[in-house]
Design a protein around this motif. Structure first.
Motif, PDB file in Angstrom:
ATOM      1  N   ALA A  15      46.907 -17.935 -31.300  1.00  0.00           N
ATOM      2  CA  ALA A  15      46.478 -18.511 -30.026  1.00  0.00           C
ATOM      3  C   ALA A  15      45.533 -17.560 -29.296  1.00  0.00           C
ATOM      4  CB  ALA A  15      47.696 -18.816 -29.149  1.00  0.00           C
ATOM      5  N   LEU A  16      45.891 -16.272 -29.299  1.00  0.00           N
ATOM      6  CA  LEU A  16      45.039 -15.279 -28.619  1.00  0.00           C
ATOM      7  C   LEU A  16      43.670 -15.210 -29.295  1.00  0.00           C
ATOM      8  CD1 LEU A  16      44.634 -13.027 -26.550  1.00  0.00           C
ATOM      9  CD2 LEU A  16      45.640 -11.423 -28.180  1.00  0.00           C
ATOM     10  N   LEU A  17      43.691 -15.132 -30.634  1.00  0.00           N
ATOM     11  CA  LEU A  17      42.419 -15.037 -31.361  1.00  0.00           C
ATOM     12  C   LEU A  17      41.556 -16.271 -31.124  1.00  0.00           C
ATOM     13  CD1 LEU A  17      43.508 -13.453 -34.773  1.00  0.00           C
ATOM     14  CD2 LEU A  17      42.343 -12.363 -32.842  1.00  0.00           C
ATOM     15  N   SER A  18      42.181 -17.437 -31.180  1.00  0.00           N
ATOM     16  CA  SER A  18      41.352 -18.638 -31.047  1.00  0.00           C
ATOM     17  C   SER A  18      40.880 -18.798 -29.600  1.00  0.00           C
ATOM     18  CB  SER A  18      42.082 -19.881 -31.553  1.00  0.00           C
ATOM     19  OG  SER A  18      42.939 -20.387 -30.582  1.00  0.00           O
ATOM     20  N   ALA A  19      41.703 -18.352 -28.632  1.00  0.00           N
ATOM     21  CA  ALA A  19      41.241 -18.406 -27.234  1.00  0.00           C
ATOM     22  C   ALA A  19      40.061 -17.454 -27.030  1.00  0.00           C
ATOM     23  CB  ALA A  19      42.382 -18.052 -26.288  1.00  0.00           C
ATOM     24  N   LEU A  20      40.176 -16.249 -27.594  1.00  0.00           N
ATOM     25  CA  LEU A  20      39.073 -15.279 -27.468  1.00  0.00           C
ATOM     26  C   LEU A  20      37.819 -15.821 -28.154  1.00  0.00           C
ATOM     27  CD1 LEU A  20      40.903 -11.872 -28.061  1.00  0.00           C
ATOM     28  CD2 LEU A  20      39.873 -12.685 -25.933  1.00  0.00           C
ATOM     29  N   ALA A  21      38.018 -16.448 -29.323  1.00  0.00           N
ATOM     30  CA  ALA A  21      36.873 -16.997 -30.048  1.00  0.00           C
ATOM     31  C   ALA A  21      36.194 -18.088 -29.232  1.00  0.00           C
ATOM     32  CB  ALA A  21      37.323 -17.546 -31.399  1.00  0.00           C
ATOM     33  N   ARG A  22      37.015 -18.945 -28.630  1.00  0.00           N
ATOM     34  CA  ARG A  22      36.458 -20.038 -27.836  1.00  0.00           C
ATOM     35  C   ARG A  22      35.671 -19.534 -26.639  1.00  0.00           C
ATOM     36  NH1 ARG A  22      39.868 -25.397 -26.641  1.00  0.00           N
ATOM     37  NH2 ARG A  22      38.761 -26.612 -28.191  1.00  0.00           N
ATOM     38  N   LEU A  23      36.105 -18.407 -26.080  1.00  0.00           N
ATOM     39  CA  LEU A  23      35.449 -17.883 -24.879  1.00  0.00           C
ATOM     40  C   LEU A  23      34.386 -16.842 -25.221  1.00  0.00           C
ATOM     41  CD1 LEU A  23      38.654 -17.444 -22.685  1.00  0.00           C
ATOM     42  CD2 LEU A  23      36.887 -19.176 -22.409  1.00  0.00           C
ATOM     43  N   ALA A  65      32.828 -22.730 -32.566  1.00  0.00           N
ATOM     44  CA  ALA A  65      32.996 -23.909 -33.426  1.00  0.00           C
ATOM     45  C   ALA A  65      34.261 -23.787 -34.265  1.00  0.00           C
ATOM     46  CB  ALA A  65      31.775 -24.077 -34.317  1.00  0.00           C
ATOM     47  N   LEU A  66      34.489 -22.614 -34.832  1.00  0.00           N
ATOM     48  CA  LEU A  66      35.653 -22.408 -35.690  1.00  0.00           C
ATOM     49  C   LEU A  66      36.946 -22.637 -34.911  1.00  0.00           C
ATOM     50  CD1 LEU A  66      36.508 -21.484 -38.560  1.00  0.00           C
ATOM     51  CD2 LEU A  66      36.712 -19.180 -37.620  1.00  0.00           C
ATOM     52  N   ALA A  67      37.009 -22.062 -33.716  1.00  0.00           N
ATOM     53  CA  ALA A  67      38.210 -22.218 -32.895  1.00  0.00           C
ATOM     54  C   ALA A  67      38.387 -23.670 -32.482  1.00  0.00           C
ATOM     55  CB  ALA A  67      38.127 -21.314 -31.661  1.00  0.00           C
ATOM     56  N   GLY A  68      37.300 -24.318 -32.130  1.00  0.00           N
ATOM     57  CA  GLY A  68      37.366 -25.727 -31.734  1.00  0.00           C
ATOM     58  C   GLY A  68      37.845 -26.593 -32.892  1.00  0.00           C
ATOM     59  N   PHE A  69      37.332 -26.302 -34.072  1.00  0.00           N
ATOM     60  CA  PHE A  69      37.712 -27.036 -35.277  1.00  0.00           C
ATOM     61  C   PHE A  69      39.207 -26.876 -35.552  1.00  0.00           C
ATOM     62  CE2 PHE A  69      38.652 -26.307 -39.800  1.00  0.00           C
ATOM     63  CZ  PHE A  69      38.458 -27.587 -40.288  1.00  0.00           C
ATOM     64  N   TYR A  70      39.664 -25.653 -35.491  1.00  0.00           N
ATOM     65  CA  TYR A  70      41.085 -25.354 -35.747  1.00  0.00           C
ATOM     66  C   TYR A  70      41.992 -26.120 -34.790  1.00  0.00           C
ATOM     67  CZ  TYR A  70      45.321 -22.512 -34.979  1.00  0.00           C
ATOM     68  OH  TYR A  70      46.595 -22.090 -34.757  1.00  0.00           O
ATOM     69  N   VAL A  71      41.686 -26.002 -33.500  1.00  0.00           N
ATOM     70  CA  VAL A  71      42.537 -26.646 -32.500  1.00  0.00           C
ATOM     71  C   VAL A  71      42.503 -28.166 -32.661  1.00  0.00           C
ATOM     72  CG1 VAL A  71      42.841 -27.047 -30.021  1.00  0.00           C
ATOM     73  CG2 VAL A  71      42.385 -24.742 -30.865  1.00  0.00           C
ATOM     74  N   SER A  72      41.311 -28.707 -32.876  1.00  0.00           N
ATOM     75  CA  SER A  72      41.171 -30.156 -32.989  1.00  0.00           C
ATOM     76  C   SER A  72      41.906 -30.697 -34.218  1.00  0.00           C
ATOM     77  CB  SER A  72      39.680 -30.499 -33.053  1.00  0.00           C
ATOM     78  OG  SER A  72      39.528 -31.851 -33.394  1.00  0.00           O
ATOM     79  N   LEU A  73      41.727 -30.032 -35.341  1.00  0.00           N
ATOM     80  CA  LEU A  73      42.361 -30.507 -36.582  1.00  0.00           C
ATOM     81  C   LEU A  73      43.884 -30.464 -36.470  1.00  0.00           C
ATOM     82  CD1 LEU A  73      42.027 -31.351 -39.619  1.00  0.00           C
ATOM     83  CD2 LEU A  73      42.273 -28.925 -40.158  1.00  0.00           C
ATOM     84  N   TYR A  83      51.727 -24.383 -33.554  1.00  0.00           N
ATOM     85  CA  TYR A  83      51.950 -23.882 -32.196  1.00  0.00           C
ATOM     86  C   TYR A  83      50.789 -23.010 -31.733  1.00  0.00           C
ATOM     87  CZ  TYR A  83      56.444 -25.889 -31.195  1.00  0.00           C
ATOM     88  OH  TYR A  83      57.431 -26.781 -30.881  1.00  0.00           O
ATOM     89  N   GLY A  84      50.161 -22.289 -32.654  1.00  0.00           N
ATOM     90  CA  GLY A  84      48.984 -21.489 -32.302  1.00  0.00           C
ATOM     91  C   GLY A  84      47.896 -22.346 -31.678  1.00  0.00           C
ATOM     92  N   ALA A  85      47.706 -23.534 -32.257  1.00  0.00           N
ATOM     93  CA  ALA A  85      46.665 -24.429 -31.735  1.00  0.00           C
ATOM     94  C   ALA A  85      47.019 -24.909 -30.327  1.00  0.00           C
ATOM     95  CB  ALA A  85      46.484 -25.617 -32.672  1.00  0.00           C
ATOM     96  N   TYR A  86      48.279 -25.307 -30.142  1.00  0.00           N
ATOM     97  CA  TYR A  86      48.667 -25.767 -28.802  1.00  0.00           C
ATOM     98  C   TYR A  86      48.639 -24.628 -27.799  1.00  0.00           C
ATOM     99  CZ  TYR A  86      49.844 -30.380 -30.452  1.00  0.00           C
ATOM    100  OH  TYR A  86      49.753 -31.642 -30.960  1.00  0.00           O
ATOM    101  N   MET A  87      49.105 -23.451 -28.237  1.00  0.00           N
ATOM    102  CA  MET A  87      49.186 -22.326 -27.291  1.00  0.00           C
ATOM    103  C   MET A  87      47.816 -21.727 -27.008  1.00  0.00           C
ATOM    104  SD  MET A  87      52.661 -20.608 -28.728  1.00  0.00           S
ATOM    105  CE  MET A  87      52.607 -19.134 -27.723  1.00  0.00           C
ATOM    106  N   SER A  88      46.839 -22.036 -27.821  1.00  0.00           N
ATOM    107  CA  SER A  88      45.512 -21.478 -27.576  1.00  0.00           C
ATOM    108  C   SER A  88      44.992 -21.933 -26.208  1.00  0.00           C
ATOM    109  CB  SER A  88      44.572 -21.846 -28.720  1.00  0.00           C
ATOM    110  OG  SER A  88      43.513 -22.611 -28.282  1.00  0.00           O
TER     111      SER A  88
END
Lengths: 256, 277
Positions: B94-102, B110-118, B156-161
């Protein structure tokens, strides 16, 4: 010796041109107060000097390091120079911006240790010296949320000083304070001026502008409308706009 | 004199309000006890007649429960273990994907968005089966627990992101500016100033996610051979045709775990609230 120089500095936010070509020089040890109504661009000018805002174009020089901005994209060299400029300037914000998760002493040594890679012990030594200078040694281990606004701002000043900058930038340092807490912060700033620190201060505190600064700059609509020694500019302004601005302040004071 | 009387009247009103509030609380507790008593009664197996009507309550096989309760209960540490391991990996993701998104860097955003969306667009149960059943087809064999933990962590990583992103964004602009003005690089600012403050904000909502995870971890049982609470319960329940008893035991355990961790989490939240500002 001039330690800070701004040349033909422009800054636009979208279509809004906030700075319309500023030229300014500050000598070593000089204290300059910038006055002007809100929206005149005085804070933006300060923030362009350490590149918290990137100027649209123009030149900034601090302590021999200059950055000439011509387009939005900055080169590697320019970025390096900006970093060096930030190390040579200390900034004090209206809202203090102390780090709430760190104690007072940790706030002070954070940047020296992380940015300058200074030994912790050495950083603490310097930090304690400046804490003493602003009269906050007793609160060394407190967290910022336990301090009053005036105390926070004094710590913020000490934090900037611990990086041992050549120039201090003050962005309305007393505007967020309750009136009874303004005095202690101004006193610290006055001492700093007496020690010979070069200071560029955006402020509405006319007493500071008059008694402490060597020069006052009046900004209006993104340009420097008038500048001069405080006695002349404040007591006998040449520009009618300056006169109007000062008149309004007097009017407000009388209403109070 | 007059002022004193007005004051005491106000106090009377306040006292009356406090009394009402207290009585309300007492009533709620009394009703809780009544509901629990009814529940026990319903499962008591008692049978009695009121005139022509015979009332039959549900009879549980207490012999079976005594025999198998320890077996089912041994799944509780396993449930907690799976949840803790998964929440740790989920937090990192979640931390990594939040940092990636920001980050403002297009491929990372894009990668973080893809992960969360999928992940948010597909069922958790499907994800668990995917890691257990689909991956062996391409030569990746994961054991039940590993597949389960992987799926739970990713899910849960995707939701917690989103929680982490909100936490990072809520650290004020002034904090960033102060760090930058002191000469910190973007990375130093994030690591030393923004993320530590964001983590404090993120801990209470992450506690809620952990509590949800305790229950979702039961889905891992579908892969078989994960010795957690629900798997044990349905296994012995099926084998002995005592699903009611077995699942009731598991349900009580999940309920108790939830109550316990909710209490802990509430305390944690209180302590965090005191620390800041």
């Amino acid at each position: 010796m001039k330690i800070l120089q701004v040349e033909n500095l422009h800054k636009s936010f979208g279509h809004l041109e906030v700075l319309k070509g500023i030229d300014m020089e500050v000598m070593q040890g000089e204290v300059v107060t910038i006055i002007g109504r809100s929206g005149s661009g005085k804070s933006t000018l300060l923030r362009c000097i350490n590149f918290l805002e990137q100027p649209t174009h123009g030149k900034v020089m601090v302590d021999g390091l200059s950055v000439i901005v011509e387009r939005h994209k900055l080169s590697r060299d320019q970025k390096q120079s900006i970093h060096e400029i930030r190390l040579r300037t200390g900034m004090v914000f209206q809202e203090f911006n102390l780090f709430p998760h760190l104690s007072v002493i940790e706030n002070l040594i954070e940047a020296p240790v992380i940015v300058k890679r200074m030994k912790k012990k050495e950083a603490i030594g310097i930090a304690e010296m400046y804490l003493d200078k602003v009269g906050m040694s007793a609160k060394r281990n407190e967290f910022p949320n336990r301090l009053s606004g005036g105390q926070k701002q004094r710590v913020a000043i000490a934090r900037a000083l611990t990086m041992q900058p050549k120039v201090m930038l003050f962005d309305e340092p007393t505007s967020a304070l309750d009136p009874e807490l303004i005095g202690e912060v101004l006193e610290v700033m006055r001492q700093l001026a007496d020690d010979g620190m070069t200071m560029l201060v955006v402020s509405h505190e006319m007493s500071f502008a008059h008694d402490v600064s060597h020069r006052v700059v009046f900004m209006e609509e993104g340009i420097i409308a008038e500048e001069g020694p405080p006695e002349q500019l404040l007591d006998d302004p040449k520009n009618p706009k300056t006169r109007m601005f000062l008149q309004r302040i007097i009017g407000e004071k009388q209403e109070e | 004199m007059a002022a004193e009387r007005v004051l005491s009247r106000t106090q009377l009103v306040i006292r009356q309000q406090e009394r009402q509030r207290f009585m309300f609380g007492v009533q709620v507790i009394v009703w809780w006890i009544i509901i629990l008593a009814l529940l026990f009664f319903a499962f008591s197996g008692i049978r009695f007649s009121l005139g022509p009507i015979t009332i039959k309550t549900i009879a549980l096989d207490t012999e079976f429960m005594k025999t198998w309760a320890p077996f089912i209960s041994r799944g509780v540490p396993q449930t907690i273990y799976i949840s803790i391991v998964s929440i740790i990996f989920a937090s990192i993701l979640a931390l990594l994907s939040a940092l990636a998104r920001l980050s403002g860097i297009p491929p990372l955003v894009a990668l973080a968005g893809f992960y969360v969306s999928l992940i948010r667009g597909t069922p958790l149960l499907l994800q668990i089966f995917f890691f257990f059943l689909a991956l062996p087809q391409i030569g990746i064999r994961l054991s039940g627990p590993v597949a389960g933990i992987t799926a739970l962590s990713l899910n849960y990583g995707a939701y917690m992101s989103e929680i982490f992103r909100a936490g990072i964004e809520s650290v004020g602009k002034g904090q960033r500016e102060a760090a930058i003005a002191l000469g910190m690089t973007h990375g130093q600012m994030m690591r030393r100033i923004v993320v530590p403050q964001a983590l404090r904000l993120v801990i209470p909502p992450s506690g809620n996610e952990f509590i949800a995870m305790l229950k979702d971890s039961a889905l891992v049982a579908t892969t078989g051979f994960v010795q957690e609470t629900f798997w044990r319960a349905q296994k012995v329940g099926r084998a002995n045709f005592r699903g009611l008893e077995a699942l009731a035991i598991a349900a009580v355990w999940y309920w108790l775990m939830t109550i316990m961790f909710t209490t802990l989490q509430a305390r944690l939240e209180q302590r965090m609230a005191r620390g800041d500002r």
